[in-house]
Design a protein around this motif. Sequence first.
Motif, PDB file in Angstrom:
ATOM      1  N   PRO A  54      80.636 102.788 120.641  1.00 47.32           N
ATOM      2  CA  PRO A  54      79.220 103.149 120.490  1.00 47.32           C
ATOM      3  C   PRO A  54      78.452 102.010 119.829  1.00 47.32           C
ATOM      4  O   PRO A  54      79.033 101.186 119.118  1.00 47.32           O
ATOM      5  N   GLU A  55      77.139 101.993 120.072  1.00 47.09           N
ATOM      6  CA  GLU A  55      76.292 100.993 119.437  1.00 47.09           C
ATOM      7  C   GLU A  55      76.445 101.132 117.927  1.00 47.09           C
ATOM      8  O   GLU A  55      76.201 102.204 117.367  1.00 47.09           O
ATOM      9  N   PRO A  56      76.883 100.071 117.239  1.00 52.75           N
ATOM     10  CA  PRO A  56      77.167 100.214 115.806  1.00 52.75           C
ATOM     11  C   PRO A  56      75.911 100.353 114.951  1.00 52.75           C
ATOM     12  O   PRO A  56      74.889  99.753 115.223  1.00 52.75           O
ATOM     13  N   VAL A  57      76.036 101.190 113.941  1.00 48.69           N
ATOM     14  CA  VAL A  57      75.054 101.247 112.864  1.00 48.69           C
ATOM     15  C   VAL A  57      75.737 100.636 111.644  1.00 48.69           C
ATOM     16  O   VAL A  57      75.205  99.756 110.996  1.00 48.69           O
ATOM     17  N   LEU A  58      76.950 101.085 111.394  1.00 47.37           N
ATOM     18  CA  LEU A  58      77.804 100.556 110.338  1.00 47.37           C
ATOM     19  C   LEU A  58      79.085 100.118 111.043  1.00 47.37           C
ATOM     20  O   LEU A  58      79.890 100.940 111.471  1.00 47.37           O
ATOM     21  N   GLU A  59      79.239  98.833 111.218  1.00 48.70           N
ATOM     22  CA  GLU A  59      80.296  98.272 112.060  1.00 48.70           C
ATOM     23  C   GLU A  59      81.681  98.839 111.743  1.00 48.70           C
ATOM     24  O   GLU A  59      82.134  98.822 110.603  1.00 48.70           O
ATOM     25  N   GLY A  60      82.317  99.376 112.778  1.00 44.29           N
ATOM     26  CA  GLY A  60      83.663  99.915 112.650  1.00 44.29           C
ATOM     27  C   GLY A  60      83.737 101.297 112.021  1.00 44.29           C
ATOM     28  O   GLY A  60      84.808 101.877 111.927  1.00 44.29           O
ATOM     29  N   ILE A  61      82.593 101.842 111.589  1.00 42.23           N
ATOM     30  CA  ILE A  61      82.579 103.133 110.902  1.00 42.23           C
ATOM     31  C   ILE A  61      81.701 104.150 111.626  1.00 42.23           C
ATOM     32  O   ILE A  61      82.156 105.214 112.003  1.00 42.23           O
ATOM     33  N   ILE A  62      80.422 103.840 111.790  1.00 41.25           N
ATOM     34  CA  ILE A  62      79.465 104.782 112.381  1.00 41.25           C
ATOM     35  C   ILE A  62      78.742 104.108 113.539  1.00 41.25           C
ATOM     36  O   ILE A  62      78.202 103.011 113.377  1.00 41.25           O
ATOM     37  N   GLY A  63      78.714 104.792 114.667  1.00 37.02           N
ATOM     38  CA  GLY A  63      77.920 104.348 115.802  1.00 37.02           C
ATOM     39  C   GLY A  63      76.656 105.184 115.902  1.00 37.02           C
ATOM     40  O   GLY A  63      76.557 106.262 115.306  1.00 37.02           O
ATOM     41  N   ARG A  64      75.706 104.694 116.654  1.00 37.49           N
ATOM     42  CA  ARG A  64      74.441 105.421 116.854  1.00 37.49           C
ATOM     43  C   ARG A  64      74.738 106.826 117.368  1.00 37.49           C
ATOM     44  O   ARG A  64      75.488 107.008 118.301  1.00 37.49           O
ATOM     45  N   GLY A  65      74.163 107.842 116.721  1.00 36.24           N
ATOM     46  CA  GLY A  65      74.354 109.229 117.121  1.00 36.24           C
ATOM     47  C   GLY A  65      75.584 109.891 116.534  1.00 36.24           C
ATOM     48  O   GLY A  65      75.820 111.068 116.774  1.00 36.24           O
ATOM     49  N   GLU A  66      76.373 109.155 115.761  1.00 40.51           N
ATOM     50  CA  GLU A  66      77.580 109.725 115.158  1.00 40.51           C
ATOM     51  C   GLU A  66      77.289 110.225 113.743  1.00 40.51           C
ATOM     52  O   GLU A  66      76.208 110.001 113.205  1.00 40.51           O
ATOM     53  N   LYS A  67      78.281 110.889 113.170  1.00 37.69           N
ATOM     54  CA  LYS A  67      78.128 111.483 111.845  1.00 37.69           C
ATOM     55  C   LYS A  67      79.211 110.968 110.904  1.00 37.69           C
ATOM     56  O   LYS A  67      80.307 110.660 111.329  1.00 37.69           O
ATOM     57  N   LEU A  68      78.876 110.931 109.632  1.00 33.48           N
ATOM     58  CA  LEU A  68      79.802 110.545 108.574  1.00 33.48           C
ATOM     59  C   LEU A  68      79.534 111.449 107.388  1.00 33.48           C
ATOM     60  O   LEU A  68      78.370 111.687 107.037  1.00 33.48           O
ATOM     61  N   ILE A  69      80.583 111.972 106.799  1.00 33.70           N
ATOM     62  CA  ILE A  69      80.435 112.765 105.580  1.00 33.70           C
ATOM     63  C   ILE A  69      81.110 111.994 104.457  1.00 33.70           C
ATOM     64  O   ILE A  69      82.264 111.578 104.578  1.00 33.70           O
ATOM     65  N   LEU A  70      80.372 111.786 103.383  1.00 31.20           N
ATOM     66  CA  LEU A  70      80.905 111.122 102.203  1.00 31.20           C
ATOM     67  C   LEU A  70      81.191 112.200 101.168  1.00 31.20           C
ATOM     68  O   LEU A  70      80.276 112.910 100.754  1.00 31.20           O
ATOM     69  N   GLY A  71      82.440 112.327 100.800  1.00 29.86           N
ATOM     70  CA  GLY A  71      82.833 113.344  99.833  1.00 29.86           C
ATOM     71  C   GLY A  71      83.336 112.732  98.552  1.00 29.86           C
ATOM     72  O   GLY A  71      83.703 111.563  98.503  1.00 29.86           O
ATOM     73  N   GLY A  72      83.343 113.531  97.528  1.00 23.03           N
ATOM     74  CA  GLY A  72      83.842 113.084  96.239  1.00 23.03           C
ATOM     75  C   GLY A  72      83.538 114.138  95.188  1.00 23.03           C
ATOM     76  O   GLY A  72      82.777 115.076  95.426  1.00 23.03           O
TER      77      GLY A  72
END
Length: 181
Positions: A54-72
Amino acid sequence: LPDLETYADTDRAKAAVKSADKAAKEAAKEIPVLLQNFKIISSKDLQVKFPDPPEPVLEGIIGRGEKLILGGSSKAGKTYSLLNLASAITTGGKWLGHKCRKGRVLFLNFEVSDARMAERNRLLEGAGVDMAGVDFLNLRGAQFDWATLIEALEYSAQRMSYDLLILDPVYKLLAGMEENN
């Protein structure tokens, strides 16, 4: 007179079709709902279907239209980390060592007061983090349902051409749940 053998074959054919239809319906009942809507795919077919990342937003982690959850855990610095991510995207910098594609960011704040968010921005800017390109929607204390939020997010993402929407903290969107549960 009708040919009795043909008539008998037709009855047998109808019975076979009816039996096959019944068996198919029974088999469909056994397939879990999730697997009725989503299909298992082989690695090879997956790679053929999606030959490019996918088109990267955050290289190797998030692509355009994808989701990421940061937990802690509570007070671990999740919001500051996400604010740093927002800055890295708006400046085309790096976040946790990963290159970011420059873009627009909307940070949806569900937890801290507007004054506290402004204070966090000043602290980050004082430490050299460029927050000028980050937009904020402070929704602390707002009452809405998912449909209302999704409508607002879709409108904002399309109208304002945001590349990244950050929702912080996610647990505030889970009605009746506590942060640490």
